[in-house]
Design a protein around this motif. Structure first.
Motif, PDB file in Angstrom:
ATOM      1  N   ALA A   1       0.849  -1.189   0.000  1.00 33.16           N
ATOM      2  CA  ALA A   1       0.000   0.000   0.000  1.00 33.16           C
ATOM      3  C   ALA A   1       0.881   1.234   0.000  1.00 33.16           C
ATOM      4  O   ALA A   1       2.050   1.188   0.395  1.00 33.16           O
ATOM      5  CB  ALA A   1      -0.939   0.008   1.208  1.00 33.16           C
ATOM      6  N   THR A   2       0.315   2.350  -0.462  1.00 31.41           N
ATOM      7  CA  THR A   2       0.987   3.648  -0.414  1.00 31.41           C
ATOM      8  C   THR A   2       0.614   4.324   0.897  1.00 31.41           C
ATOM      9  O   THR A   2      -0.547   4.677   1.115  1.00 31.41           O
ATOM     10  CB  THR A   2       0.574   4.509  -1.609  1.00 31.41           C
TER      11      THR A   2
ATOM     12  N   GLN B   1       5.576   6.648  -0.985  1.00 27.98           N
ATOM     13  CA  GLN B   1       6.268   5.712  -0.102  1.00 27.98           C
ATOM     14  C   GLN B   1       5.455   4.419  -0.027  1.00 27.98           C
ATOM     15  O   GLN B   1       4.355   4.394   0.507  1.00 27.98           O
ATOM     16  CB  GLN B   1       6.457   6.326   1.289  1.00 27.98           C
ATOM     17  N   GLN B   2       6.015   3.345  -0.593  1.00 27.81           N
ATOM     18  CA  GLN B   2       5.328   2.059  -0.641  1.00 27.81           C
ATOM     19  C   GLN B   2       5.767   1.197   0.537  1.00 27.81           C
ATOM     20  O   GLN B   2       6.949   1.180   0.901  1.00 27.81           O
ATOM     21  CB  GLN B   2       5.645   1.336  -1.953  1.00 27.81           C
ATOM     22  N   GLU B   3       4.811   0.466   1.099  1.00 29.34           N
ATOM     23  CA  GLU B   3       5.090  -0.398   2.248  1.00 29.34           C
ATOM     24  C   GLU B   3       4.405  -1.745   2.049  1.00 29.34           C
ATOM     25  O   GLU B   3       3.242  -1.808   1.620  1.00 29.34           O
ATOM     26  CB  GLU B   3       4.607   0.265   3.538  1.00 29.34           C
ATOM     27  N   ILE B   4       5.129  -2.809   2.331  1.00 29.55           N
ATOM     28  CA  ILE B   4       4.590  -4.168   2.194  1.00 29.55           C
ATOM     29  C   ILE B   4       3.797  -4.520   3.441  1.00 29.55           C
ATOM     30  O   ILE B   4       4.265  -4.342   4.575  1.00 29.55           O
ATOM     31  CB  ILE B   4       5.735  -5.170   1.962  1.00 29.55           C
ATOM     32  N   LEU B   5       2.590  -5.037   3.231  1.00 29.79           N
ATOM     33  CA  LEU B   5       1.699  -5.387   4.338  1.00 29.79           C
ATOM     34  C   LEU B   5       1.666  -6.884   4.616  1.00 29.79           C
ATOM     35  O   LEU B   5       1.520  -7.297   5.778  1.00 29.79           O
ATOM     36  CB  LEU B   5       0.277  -4.893   4.043  1.00 29.79           C
TER      37      LEU B   5
ATOM     38  N   ALA C   1      -4.337   2.059   1.912  1.00 35.45           N
ATOM     39  CA  ALA C   1      -3.619   2.081   3.183  1.00 35.45           C
ATOM     40  C   ALA C   1      -4.566   1.970   4.359  1.00 35.45           C
ATOM     41  O   ALA C   1      -4.217   1.402   5.406  1.00 35.45           O
ATOM     42  CB  ALA C   1      -2.786   3.358   3.289  1.00 35.45           C
ATOM     43  N   GLN C   2      -5.808   2.484   4.213  1.00 32.84           N
ATOM     44  CA  GLN C   2      -6.834   2.390   5.241  1.00 32.84           C
ATOM     45  C   GLN C   2      -8.096   1.828   4.616  1.00 32.84           C
ATOM     46  O   GLN C   2      -8.348   2.039   3.422  1.00 32.84           O
ATOM     47  CB  GLN C   2      -7.119   3.760   5.861  1.00 32.84           C
TER      48      GLN C   2
END
Length: 657
Positions: free
Chosen positions: A530-531, A540-544, A582-583
């Motif tokens: 998600a961004t 900024q990308q993050e792995i969930l 992201a949410q």
């Protein structure tokens, strides 16, 4: 020829050769050229012949010596007609009386059309089309000719206008550049006037018509070029402001610093610019005939502040050439059997803030021979000056597209892990296949061939395939971000593994020879990200979450033309990136579910946004101007309501009595 000069080349030794120029008129009866001999000279009529010897190749120049201007009154030595010269020439090359070569030239040259005499230097004054019409006849588009249906065109004669008198262009385009507009009080047309006209009309002369500037584009805004097209500002007093992520790195000559890279089509491009803070690792195939050297290593690079830094180059020799060289069966194509070539180049850029502090280059050389295919490797890595262990190479802590995933074995003594895919090799066998890391945002599919015997035990085959696929996943956790710390467990997500089959369940091996079911031949890697924000405008990308699963197939021994006891089982590994919000999205209300006609996303008319121009989100006009317009509309509506009510009419009648 159509110009006053023509060049030709004479191939051979020109020593002892006599060149001559002959005017060759044609016979009026037969139309053939008269026979020419070698007794001519280098001048004929208004033509002149010059020869510049040059060994085996001599340059022959034929030029016209007369004036090509059109004749003015009482003038001589000029052209009386536009087609000034129509002549046929022959250029002869003779040795003695023997003709060795001849060249036939047909000249048709027109007179110069440039103006002769004094030219007025008064510049044409173009009126400001915002205040007065620029042209009285906009439909006059062709100079010196009549434009059909353009009745204001002065080039159109009376006879021509009769052909389209009833179909002339109307309005501004047809020449009516100052027509009466609908809001004018004296206008008789009521076609587009509002209901309250002429209560509020415009009293103005036609000199102030709204059609002024009809073809006027207004102010010109400066275009915003892409970052890779913005030139460097090297003028004194204005220093270069530094690089941003993705900007091309520039050299001292204000050119791009290029290193071979792969294009979208998979081919290598030799002049691809290097982008700031963008790592890559590419391999390019070449052979001796198509080998080209890249940029010289003594080239200085712009640091980002206007200064230039030199590359620190270390040269090495390849010892194991089998990793780079593949023998080809094609015959030799070049006369040079071997030459020195660059096998690999590794660039390390040391950076801080927006500037490059140091460039270290390691170059490996070797010998490339004809009939060999070279796999060149080029790597670029950006390392922060404040980061000595090279664990963080980007200012953005999130993942960027094309960056390797950060893997770890948090339950083992050696915490460094890896997440890899197969890289194609010669033959496509699993035992000789190389590996490449999984890159963020790039969905991939790779595979190899596993040798299987006809008498292969099915349980042993399942275990062997599972081990081959599991060797690609040498990790238990994946970093949420590209700078995840090994000491912080919260920076990692655990890999969810779905077993290919339940070991407690008895999987039938089958009674038939050469057939095995439930073979986990496909490895599926799903990565959910998600961004979660942006750093300097870069997402900024993050792995969930990360999930690994297997797909099973039924293997059956295939007997080809020559039935042998060995078959090949293809096994694959795929990577899929799934982007999620992201949410969690806001759930729909009961009103949005039941009354869909009021949903602005589903209908063209949006009643909830009726007063949108009065809110702070509307930026089309200044807020005081929007408020003034709204009050004016409210006043008119209130006035209409009051005047249309019965009690107002009674009061009005009593006041008239």
């Amino acid at each position: 020829m159509s110009g006053p000069r023509v060049n030709a080349l004479f191939l051979g030794n020109a020593s002892g050769i006599n060149f001559s120029l002959v005017l060759s008129p044609t016979d009026e009866k037969t139309g053939k050229l008269h026979h020419s001999n070698c007794s001519g000279s280098r001048e004929a009529g208004d033509w002149k012949l010059n020869v510049i010897p040059g060994g085996d190749i001599s340059k022959v120049i034929i030029s016209l010596t007369r004036n090509l201007q059109l004749c003015l009154p009482n003038a001589t030595d000029c052209c009386t007609t536009p087609l000034c010269v129509v002549e046929t020439l022959q250029v002869l090359a003779c040795r003695g009386s023997v003709m060795l070569a001849h060249l036939l030239i047909q000249a048709e040259i027109y007179a110069n059309s440039s103006v002769i005499g004094n030219v007025s230097e008064n510049a044409t004054i173009i009126p400001n089309q915002a205040f007065q019409p620029l042209g009285s006849c906009p439909c006059n588009l062709t100079a010196g000719a009549c434009d059909v249906r353009c009745c204001c065109d002065q080039e159109c004669t009376t006879d021509l206008k009769q052909l389209f008198t009833g179909s002339c262009f109307t309005g501004v385009f047809g020449g009516d550049v100052n027509p009466p507009f609908d809001q004018l009080c004296s206008a008789k047309s009521m076609e587009h006037t509002p209901d309250w006209f002429p209560f509020l009309c415009v009293q103005s002369s036609l000199d102030n018509t709204p059609f002024l500037g009809y073809f006027y584009h207004g102010s010109i805004s400066t275009p915003r070029d892409a970052s890779f097209k913005i030139p460097l500002q090297m003028s004194p007093g204005r220093l270069f402001a530094g690089y941003r992520q993705g900007d091309p790195i520039m050299t001292e000559e204000n050119d791009y610093f290029t290193i071979p890279q792969q294009s979208m089509a998979g081919q290598c491009v030799g002049n691809a610019p290097v982008a700031f803070l963008r790592d890559f690792d590419v391999r390019c195939l070449t052979h001796l005939a198509s080998y080209r050297e890249g940029l010289p290593h003594d080239l200085r690079v712009n640091s980002g502040t206007g200064d230039f830094i030199q590359q620190n180059v270390i040269y090495g020799t390849i010892t194991d050439i089998d990793k780079f060289i593949t023998r080809s069966e094609s015959p030799p194509t070049t006369a040079v059997p071997c030459k020195n070539a660059t096998f690999a180049e590794h660039y390390k850029f040391i950076w801080k803030d927006k500037n490059i502090k140091e460039i270290n280059v390691t170059v490996f050389l070797g010998s490339l021979c004809d009939g060999e295919i070279l796999t060149q490797r080029f790597t670029v890595k950006f390392v922060s000056l404040n980061n000595t262990n090279e664990t963080e190479s980007l200012g953005n802590p999130g993942y960027q597209v094309g960056k390797p995933l950060r893997a770890a074995n948090l339950n083992a003594s050696d915490i460094f892990g890896s997440l890899k895919l197969w890289q194609p090799a010669l033959g496509g066998l699993c035992m000789s296949a190389a590996y490449t890391p999984v890159l963020f945002g790039l969905e991939s599919l790779s595979g190899c061939m596993l040798e299987v015997g006809v008498n292969e035990d099915c349980n042993l085959l399942r275990g062997n395939v599972t081990d081959k696929l599991s060797s690609l996943i040498q990790a238990t956790h994946i970093g949420k971000r590209s700078n995840s710390s090994y000491s912080n467990v919260n920076d990692w997500v655990e890999i969810i593994r779905l077993d290919p089959y339940n070991s407690d369940t008895n999987v039938s091996a089958g009674n038939l020879k050469g057939i095995c079911s439930d073979i986990p031949a496909n490895l599926n890697i799903r990565i959910i990200f998600a961004t979660v924000g942006a750093v300097q405008g870069i997402p900024q990308q993050e792995i969930l979450a990360v999930q690994i699963s297997y797909s099973t197939v039924i293997w059956q021994f295939q007997c080809g033309l020559t039935c042998e006891n060995v078959d090949f089982l293809p096994i694959t590994a795929s990577v899929q990136f799934i982007k999620v919000p992201a949410q969690p999205p806001i759930p729909l209300t009961r009103f949005q579910i039941n009354y869909t006609e009021f949903d602005c996303d589903r209908n063209d008319v949006c009643w909830p946004q009726l007063f949108y121009p009065l809110t702070q989100f509307y930026t089309g006009e200044p807020y005081p101007q929007c408020l003034a317009k709204a009050l004016a509309v409210a006043f008119v509506v209130l006035l209409v309501v009051i005047t249309s009510s019965p009690w107002f009419q009674k009061v009005w009648e009593k006041s008239l009595l």
